[in-house]
Design a protein around this motif. Structure first.
Motif, mmCIF file in Angstrom:
data_model
loop_
_atom_site.group_PDB
_atom_site.id
_atom_site.type_symbol
_atom_site.label_atom_id
_atom_site.label_comp_id
_atom_site.label_asym_id
_atom_site.label_seq_id
_atom_site.Cartn_x
_atom_site.Cartn_y
_atom_site.Cartn_z
ATOM 1 N N CYS A 1 22.424 -109.218 38.653
ATOM 2 C CA CYS A 1 21.600 -109.890 37.647
ATOM 3 C C CYS A 1 20.527 -110.722 38.341
ATOM 4 O O CYS A 1 20.758 -111.866 38.725
ATOM 5 N N ASP A 2 19.379 -110.093 38.528
ATOM 6 C CA ASP A 2 18.238 -110.749 39.145
ATOM 7 C C ASP A 2 16.992 -110.353 38.364
ATOM 8 O O ASP A 2 17.077 -109.767 37.286
ATOM 9 N N CYS A 3 15.832 -110.652 38.906
ATOM 10 C CA CYS A 3 14.570 -110.373 38.200
ATOM 11 C C CYS A 3 14.386 -108.904 37.854
ATOM 12 O O CYS A 3 13.750 -108.569 36.872
ATOM 13 N N ASN B 1 7.945 -110.249 40.525
ATOM 14 C CA ASN B 1 8.276 -110.046 39.110
ATOM 15 C C ASN B 1 7.845 -108.656 38.700
ATOM 16 O O ASN B 1 8.104 -108.132 37.742
ATOM 17 N N LEU C 1 18.195 -116.500 36.502
ATOM 18 C CA LEU C 1 17.844 -115.407 37.406
ATOM 19 C C LEU C 1 17.156 -115.942 38.642
ATOM 20 O O LEU C 1 16.262 -116.777 38.561
ATOM 21 N N THR D 1 20.030 -116.726 31.023
ATOM 22 C CA THR D 1 18.669 -117.121 30.685
ATOM 23 C C THR D 1 17.733 -116.759 31.833
ATOM 24 O O THR D 1 18.183 -116.471 32.943
ATOM 25 N N ARG D 2 16.439 -116.817 31.572
ATOM 26 C CA ARG D 2 15.462 -116.551 32.630
ATOM 27 C C ARG D 2 15.650 -117.523 33.786
ATOM 28 O O ARG D 2 15.458 -117.169 34.938
ATOM 29 N N ARG E 1 15.754 -108.280 34.502
ATOM 30 C CA ARG E 1 15.258 -109.155 33.422
ATOM 31 C C ARG E 1 14.923 -108.362 32.163
ATOM 32 O O ARG E 1 15.178 -108.792 31.052
ATOM 33 N N TRP E 2 14.344 -107.174 32.326
ATOM 34 C CA TRP E 2 13.973 -106.367 31.165
ATOM 35 C C TRP E 2 15.191 -106.049 30.298
ATOM 36 O O TRP E 2 15.097 -106.055 29.074
ATOM 37 N N CYS F 1 14.593 -115.517 41.131
ATOM 38 C CA CYS F 1 13.387 -114.717 41.309
ATOM 39 C C CYS F 1 12.512 -115.230 42.429
ATOM 40 O O CYS F 1 11.413 -114.746 42.640
ATOM 41 N N MET G 1 18.011 -107.862 30.168
ATOM 42 C CA MET G 1 18.413 -109.127 29.556
ATOM 43 C C MET G 1 17.576 -109.381 28.303
ATOM 44 O O MET G 1 18.113 -109.723 27.250
ATOM 45 N N GLU G 2 16.276 -109.186 28.404
ATOM 46 C CA GLU G 2 15.394 -109.412 27.265
ATOM 47 C C GLU G 2 15.662 -108.416 26.143
ATOM 48 O O GLU G 2 15.617 -108.768 24.972
#
Length: 84
Positions: free
Chosen positions: A33-35, A84, A77, A73-74, A38-39, A79, A41-42
């Motif tokens: 679970c990293d940047c 990004n 992460l 949450t962001r 993120r897609w 990053c 997660m969103e």
């Protein structure tokens, strides 16, 4: 259904052409679970997303281990060392 496939990461483009995809099951994968994730997660957290995602639990980093991506949450992460 992509459970138990030793997936650590899933690139955003992996599902870009699958316009009819409505469900994604990812139980028992060692997700990082990293940047780069993120897609996902969103997507999971977007109440208007047409894709329902199940079983997305972080394996690493340590501070997220065992957490469902719905609760990430962001800010959680890491990053700082990645683009990004």
């Amino acid at each position: 259904y992509l459970s138990s496939n030793r997936l650590g990461n899933i690139h955003r483009a992996a599902f870009s052409g699958l316009t009819q995809l409505t469900q994604l099951t990812l139980y028992s994968n060692p997700l990082i679970c990293d940047c780069q994730l993120r897609w996902l997660m969103e997507t999971v957290q977007d109440s208007q997303s047409k894709i329902k995602v199940y079983g997305v639990v972080c394996k690493v980093p340590a501070h997220l281990q065992g957490r469902d991506i719905v609760t990430v949450t962001r800010a959680d992460l890491n990053c700082s060392t990645q683009a990004n």
